[in-house]
Structure formats: structure tokens, C-alpha cells
Design a protein around this motif. Structure first.
Motif, PDB file in Angstrom:
ATOM      1  N   ALA A  77       0.822  -1.210   0.000  1.00  0.00           N
ATOM      2  CA  ALA A  77       0.000   0.000   0.000  1.00  0.00           C
ATOM      3  C   ALA A  77       0.853   1.256   0.000  1.00  0.00           C
ATOM      4  N   ASP A  78       1.975   1.210   0.695  1.00  0.00           N
ATOM      5  CA  ASP A  78       2.827   2.388   0.834  1.00  0.00           C
ATOM      6  C   ASP A  78       3.767   2.593  -0.349  1.00  0.00           C
ATOM      7  N   HIS A  79       4.256   1.507  -0.961  1.00  0.00           N
ATOM      8  CA  HIS A  79       5.269   1.623  -2.004  1.00  0.00           C
ATOM      9  C   HIS A  79       4.800   1.248  -3.416  1.00  0.00           C
ATOM     10  N   ILE A  82       0.719   2.964  -5.770  1.00  0.00           N
ATOM     11  CA  ILE A  82       0.649   4.179  -6.576  1.00  0.00           C
ATOM     12  C   ILE A  82       0.647   3.863  -8.071  1.00  0.00           C
ATOM     13  N   CYS A  83       1.280   2.774  -8.463  1.00  0.00           N
ATOM     14  CA  CYS A  83       1.267   2.325  -9.869  1.00  0.00           C
ATOM     15  C   CYS A  83       0.381   1.100 -10.073  1.00  0.00           C
ATOM     16  N   HIS A  84       0.410   0.177  -9.120  1.00  0.00           N
ATOM     17  CA  HIS A  84      -0.278  -1.106  -9.286  1.00  0.00           C
ATOM     18  C   HIS A  84      -1.697  -1.128  -8.734  1.00  0.00           C
ATOM     19  N   ALA A  85      -2.093  -0.098  -7.966  1.00  0.00           N
ATOM     20  CA  ALA A  85      -3.403  -0.021  -7.299  1.00  0.00           C
ATOM     21  C   ALA A  85      -3.444  -0.988  -6.121  1.00  0.00           C
ATOM     22  N   ASN A  86      -4.267  -0.675  -5.149  1.00  0.00           N
ATOM     23  CA  ASN A  86      -4.356  -1.524  -3.956  1.00  0.00           C
ATOM     24  C   ASN A  86      -4.769  -2.950  -4.289  1.00  0.00           C
ATOM     25  N   ALA A 133      14.134  -0.966  -9.650  1.00  0.00           N
ATOM     26  CA  ALA A 133      14.730  -1.976  -8.772  1.00  0.00           C
ATOM     27  C   ALA A 133      14.611  -1.484  -7.337  1.00  0.00           C
ATOM     28  N   PHE A 134      14.023  -2.296  -6.460  1.00  0.00           N
ATOM     29  CA  PHE A 134      13.783  -1.873  -5.090  1.00  0.00           C
ATOM     30  C   PHE A 134      14.767  -2.466  -4.083  1.00  0.00           C
ATOM     31  N   GLY A 135      15.717  -3.241  -4.535  1.00  0.00           N
ATOM     32  CA  GLY A 135      16.627  -3.824  -3.563  1.00  0.00           C
ATOM     33  C   GLY A 135      17.979  -4.101  -4.170  1.00  0.00           C
ATOM     34  N   PRO A 136      19.016  -4.235  -3.340  1.00  0.00           N
ATOM     35  CA  PRO A 136      20.349  -4.595  -3.829  1.00  0.00           C
ATOM     36  C   PRO A 136      20.340  -6.020  -4.338  1.00  0.00           C
ATOM     37  N   LYS A 175      -6.131   3.643   3.739  1.00  0.00           N
ATOM     38  CA  LYS A 175      -5.638   4.487   4.825  1.00  0.00           C
ATOM     39  C   LYS A 175      -4.112   4.516   4.874  1.00  0.00           C
ATOM     40  N   LEU A 176      -3.491   3.505   4.279  1.00  0.00           N
ATOM     41  CA  LEU A 176      -2.031   3.388   4.305  1.00  0.00           C
ATOM     42  C   LEU A 176      -1.360   3.988   3.081  1.00  0.00           C
ATOM     43  N   ASN A 177      -2.142   4.346   2.060  1.00  0.00           N
ATOM     44  CA  ASN A 177      -1.572   4.913   0.844  1.00  0.00           C
ATOM     45  C   ASN A 177      -0.910   6.260   1.124  1.00  0.00           C
ATOM     46  N   PRO A 178       0.189   6.559   0.430  1.00  0.00           N
ATOM     47  CA  PRO A 178       0.838   7.879   0.600  1.00  0.00           C
ATOM     48  C   PRO A 178      -0.141   9.005   0.296  1.00  0.00           C
TER      49      PRO A 178
END
Length: 209
Positions: A77-79, A82-86, A133-136, A175-178
Motif C-alpha cells: 500500500a505504501d510503495h 501508486i502504480c499497481h493499485a491496492n 529496482a527496489f533492492g540490492p 488508509k495506508l496509501n501515501p
């Protein structure tokens, strides 16, 4: 007909078809509002399948416990929403503006991927798309299913849950969305109204991004 002539004819046909497609593409323009053609989708699907290292054919090492699913839901919800929808549909303002469009994560196209493929996509992103990319990158050793980022594995767990997501869960995620400053101001006005103050003001006219 000799074999080399057949090969030349086939190559000439492929080049000719490519030239026609390129001409149509240029005339149509390069708007991100368009949907990829079946040729692009087919080529991208093959490329993505080949791009995932064999060491990522893993099963999710995170147990499908309620707490883990909840953490994955909150992170999504937080990350991601915004693109993928809840609900994972990709039906958002940003999602509609991307090229190619975000996949419907509830569909078989996504759900049939292995846990490792989903993990790899989140960690490393997808080239020539809006997926970052969200991670190393840390390629796990073959057979080592305990290697990797637990937060990402919980996201994978939640993605598996999307086809069964409930309206109650979607309400919680909202409620958790930015929130933007305008969103916070509107919520404050609504709260003041409920407490006996003035009602929410009508939004100003104009185009907002």
C-alpha cells in the motif's frame, strides 16, 4: 530451390515486415498512452523469462502467517499501490501513464510465475518499463531458499493473496496509501466538519498532477 536462397528469402521477408512495422510505429507516435502491440508483448515476455537467473527458481521461504501477510499488505500500500493499485489491477493515474502498462497482478500471467521470479522482478526491476529496482541484487546460492530480503518475500506473499483480497482489506490499504498535502488538508477539513466545524471546501478548478 537451394537452401541459401530460401534463407535469403526468409531474411528478406523478416526485414521487410520489420520495416513496415517500424514505419507504422513512427507514424503512430511514441505516446505512453498506447498499449504495446502483440509483437512487443511477445518479445518482452520472452526477454523477461530469459532474464531471470536459474538460481531464482525458488519457493517463498516466508511462511503465509497473518502477520507476514499484513506486513506485505502494508508495504504494498505504501510503495507499490501508486502504480499497481491496492487491488493489483494497475488501474491508477500513474499506471495508465506508463508504457508498457503495469500487469494485472491478479491474472494468471502474474500468478503463474514462480515465487523467485516475482522476487527477482521486485528486487531488480524491469528494463525499458516503469518498474524500478527496489533492492540490492544478491543472487542466492543454488538451493538456498533462506537467502534474500524478508520484506520483499512478504510482498511476494501478498501478491499471491491479491486474487482473494477482500473489500475490508482494500479499505485498510486506502488508509495506508501515501498522501499529498492536498489529501491531508481535505482529511483535516472533513474531520473538522464532523466535529462541528465548516465543511470541506470545493477543490480549486484546474489540472492537477
Amino acid at each position: 530451390m537451394k537452401m541459401w536462397k530460401v534463407v535469403l528469402l526468409v531474411l528478406a521477408g523478416i526485414l521487410g515486415a520489420g520495416a513496415v512495422y517500424a514505419t507504422i510505429l513512427v507514424r503512430r507516435g511514441f505516446s505512453a498512452r498506447e498499449n504495446p502491440s502483440w509483437i512487443e508483448a511477445f518479445a518482452a515476455g520472452i526477454a523477461k523469462g530469459l532474464a531471470v537467473p536459474a538460481t531464482y527458481r525458488l519457493k517463498n521461504p516466508v511462511l503465509p502467517a497473518a502477520e507476514n501477510l499484513r506486513e506485505g499488505q502494508e508495504h504494498f500500500a505504501d510503495h507499490c499501490a501508486i502504480c499497481h493499485a491496492n487491488d493489483g489491477s494497475g488501474d491508477t493515474l500513474f499506471g495508465k501513464g506508463l508504457y508498457p502498462k503495469p500487469p494485472d497482478m491478479r491474472s494468471a500471467e502474474t500468478q503463474n510465475k514462480s515465487d523467485g521470479e516475482l522476487y527477482y522482478t521486485i528486487e531488480n526491476g524491469v528494463r525499458l518499463s516503469g518498474m524500478p529496482a527496489f533492492g540490492p541484487a544478491s543472487i542466492p546460492a543454488s538451493g538456498d531458499q533462506g537467502t534474500g530480503d524478508a520484506e520483499t518475500w512478504k510482498l511476494v506473499l501478498f501478491i499471491r493473496h491479491l486474487p482473494q483480497i477482500t473489500s475490508e482489506e482494500l479499505a485498510e490499504m486506502k488508509k495506508l496509501n501515501p498522501k499529498t498535502e492536498a489529501d491531508r488538508a481535505e482529511e483535516q477539513q472533513e474531520e473538522e466538519f464532523l466535529n462541528g466545524g465548516e465543511g470541506p471546501k470545493a477543490p480549486a478548478e484546474g489540472h492537477h498532477h
